[in-house]
Motif scaffolding. Structure first.
Motif, PDB file in Angstrom:
ATOM      1  N   UNK A   1     -29.378  34.370 -32.129  1.00 58.30           N
ATOM      2  CA  UNK A   1     -30.941  33.428 -32.039  1.00 58.30           C
ATOM      3  C   UNK A   1     -31.328  34.055 -32.713  1.00 58.30           C
ATOM      4  N   UNK A   2     -32.387  33.474 -33.273  1.00 64.54           N
ATOM      5  CA  UNK A   2     -33.591  35.270 -34.518  1.00 64.54           C
ATOM      6  C   UNK A   2     -35.058  34.336 -34.010  1.00 64.54           C
ATOM      7  N   UNK A   3     -36.086  34.582 -33.162  1.00 61.20           N
ATOM      8  CA  UNK A   3     -37.260  34.127 -33.158  1.00 61.20           C
ATOM      9  C   UNK A   3     -38.231  34.789 -34.353  1.00 61.20           C
ATOM     10  N   UNK A   4     -38.992  34.069 -35.330  1.00 55.79           N
ATOM     11  CA  UNK A   4     -39.569  34.776 -36.071  1.00 55.79           C
ATOM     12  C   UNK A   4     -41.034  35.979 -35.428  1.00 55.79           C
ATOM     13  N   UNK A   5     -41.471  36.510 -36.412  1.00 51.22           N
ATOM     14  CA  UNK A   5     -42.410  37.650 -36.068  1.00 51.22           C
ATOM     15  C   UNK A   5     -43.540  36.948 -35.157  1.00 51.22           C
ATOM     16  N   UNK A   6     -44.190  37.321 -34.148  1.00 50.55           N
ATOM     17  CA  UNK A   6     -45.212  36.824 -32.886  1.00 50.55           C
ATOM     18  C   UNK A   6     -44.788  36.111 -32.472  1.00 50.55           C
ATOM     19  N   UNK A   7     -43.782  35.879 -32.661  1.00 53.18           N
ATOM     20  CA  UNK A   7     -42.584  35.287 -31.583  1.00 53.18           C
ATOM     21  C   UNK A   7     -41.576  35.693 -30.259  1.00 53.18           C
ATOM     22  N   UNK A   8     -42.218  36.173 -28.990  1.00 60.44           N
ATOM     23  CA  UNK A   8     -41.130  36.446 -28.393  1.00 60.44           C
ATOM     24  C   UNK A   8     -41.790  35.605 -26.786  1.00 60.44           C
ATOM     25  N   UNK A   9     -40.700  35.954 -26.437  1.00 58.15           N
ATOM     26  CA  UNK A   9     -40.123  35.516 -25.034  1.00 58.15           C
ATOM     27  C   UNK A   9     -38.677  36.090 -23.967  1.00 58.15           C
ATOM     28  N   UNK A  10     -39.491  37.067 -23.669  1.00 61.22           N
ATOM     29  CA  UNK A  10     -38.333  38.319 -22.393  1.00 61.22           C
ATOM     30  C   UNK A  10     -37.674  37.354 -21.462  1.00 61.22           C
ATOM     31  N   UNK A  11     -38.241  36.588 -21.079  1.00 59.53           N
ATOM     32  CA  UNK A  11     -37.202  35.850 -20.145  1.00 59.53           C
ATOM     33  C   UNK A  11     -36.166  35.351 -21.278  1.00 59.53           C
ATOM     34  N   UNK A  12     -36.056  34.924 -21.984  1.00 59.03           N
ATOM     35  CA  UNK A  12     -34.963  33.784 -23.226  1.00 59.03           C
ATOM     36  C   UNK A  12     -34.649  35.293 -23.853  1.00 59.03           C
ATOM     37  N   UNK A  13     -35.125  36.958 -24.033  1.00 59.28           N
ATOM     38  CA  UNK A  13     -34.451  36.765 -24.574  1.00 59.28           C
ATOM     39  C   UNK A  13     -33.533  37.661 -23.689  1.00 59.28           C
ATOM     40  N   UNK A  14     -33.579  37.720 -22.233  1.00 59.29           N
ATOM     41  CA  UNK A  14     -32.635  39.224 -21.709  1.00 59.29           C
ATOM     42  C   UNK A  14     -31.286  37.888 -21.477  1.00 59.29           C
ATOM     43  N   UNK A  15     -31.681  36.332 -21.099  1.00 57.68           N
ATOM     44  CA  UNK A  15     -30.635  35.675 -20.959  1.00 57.68           C
ATOM     45  C   UNK A  15     -30.010  35.658 -21.549  1.00 57.68           C
ATOM     46  N   UNK A  16     -30.555  35.054 -22.937  1.00 59.94           N
ATOM     47  CA  UNK A  16     -29.418  35.095 -24.344  1.00 59.94           C
ATOM     48  C   UNK A  16     -28.303  36.924 -23.735  1.00 59.94           C
ATOM     49  N   UNK A  17     -29.118  37.264 -23.967  1.00 56.10           N
ATOM     50  CA  UNK A  17     -28.847  39.343 -24.126  1.00 56.10           C
ATOM     51  C   UNK A  17     -27.058  39.057 -23.087  1.00 56.10           C
ATOM     52  N   UNK A  18     -27.196  38.984 -21.776  1.00 56.12           N
ATOM     53  CA  UNK A  18     -26.680  38.626 -21.063  1.00 56.12           C
ATOM     54  C   UNK A  18     -25.721  37.373 -21.333  1.00 56.12           C
ATOM     55  N   UNK A  19     -25.859  37.019 -21.781  1.00 52.82           N
ATOM     56  CA  UNK A  19     -24.313  35.629 -22.317  1.00 52.82           C
ATOM     57  C   UNK A  19     -24.124  36.433 -23.352  1.00 52.82           C
ATOM     58  N   UNK A  20     -24.159  37.870 -23.838  1.00 54.69           N
ATOM     59  CA  UNK A  20     -23.233  37.980 -24.961  1.00 54.69           C
ATOM     60  C   UNK A  20     -23.582  37.902 -26.602  1.00 54.69           C
ATOM     61  N   UNK A  21     -24.867  36.965 -26.481  1.00 49.63           N
ATOM     62  CA  UNK A  21     -25.699  36.664 -27.725  1.00 49.63           C
ATOM     63  C   UNK A  21     -26.234  37.959 -28.530  1.00 49.63           C
TER      64      UNK A  21
END
Length: 137
Positions: A101-121
């Motif tokens: 899952x790759x969000x382009x430069x300037x695009x960040x959503x910390x909750x989404x980042x951590x949620x996907x990481x916790x699921x192993x992505x």
């Protein structure tokens, strides 16, 4: 809690392994950043799968309304949508079992980042895929 992207070396390995990139929010306007970056990645040898409900075709490729309409394996989902849309894009991403899952430069959503990481992505945010490709060739 801040995001922590993979190292540049890890990103390089991901890009070398990847073949198909679904580009969410890919515009059919050649002057838009999403178009220019997708075109450059296509010229670099990647298969581009446009995902945009408002267009039928981009760069000569059939556009899909959403990620779940894609029936083939996707290596990278590259997102060109505003940060507030990342949770809904991530929910679709999880349904298609893509690799990155790759969000382009300037695009960040910390909750989404951590949620996907916790699921192993593998998750990358606030990085330009074209720049990373150039830096890791």
């Amino acid at each position: 809690m801040a995001i922590e992207n993979p190292s540049r070396e890890e990103i390089g390995k991901l890009l070398k392994k990847a073949k198909k990139i679904a580009v969410v929010g890919l515009s059919d306007n050649p002057e838009r950043t999403s178009y220019m970056i997708a075109e450059a990645m296509m010229k670099a040898g990647y298969s581009i799968i446009p995902v945009n409900p408002t267009v039928d075709e981009v760069l000569g490729m059939k556009a899909y309304k959403c990620l779940t309409d894609i029936k083939e394996h996707v290596d990278i989902v590259n997102v060109f949508r505003r940060s507030e849309f990342l949770p809904e894009v991530a929910a679709e991403f999880e349904k298609i079992d893509a690799d990155v899952f790759w969000a382009q430069q300037g695009i960040v959503h910390e909750e989404t980042f951590h949620s996907l990481k916790e699921k192993g992505y593998t998750v990358i945010m606030d990085r330009c895929i074209k720049v990373e490709h150039a830096l890791t060739k």
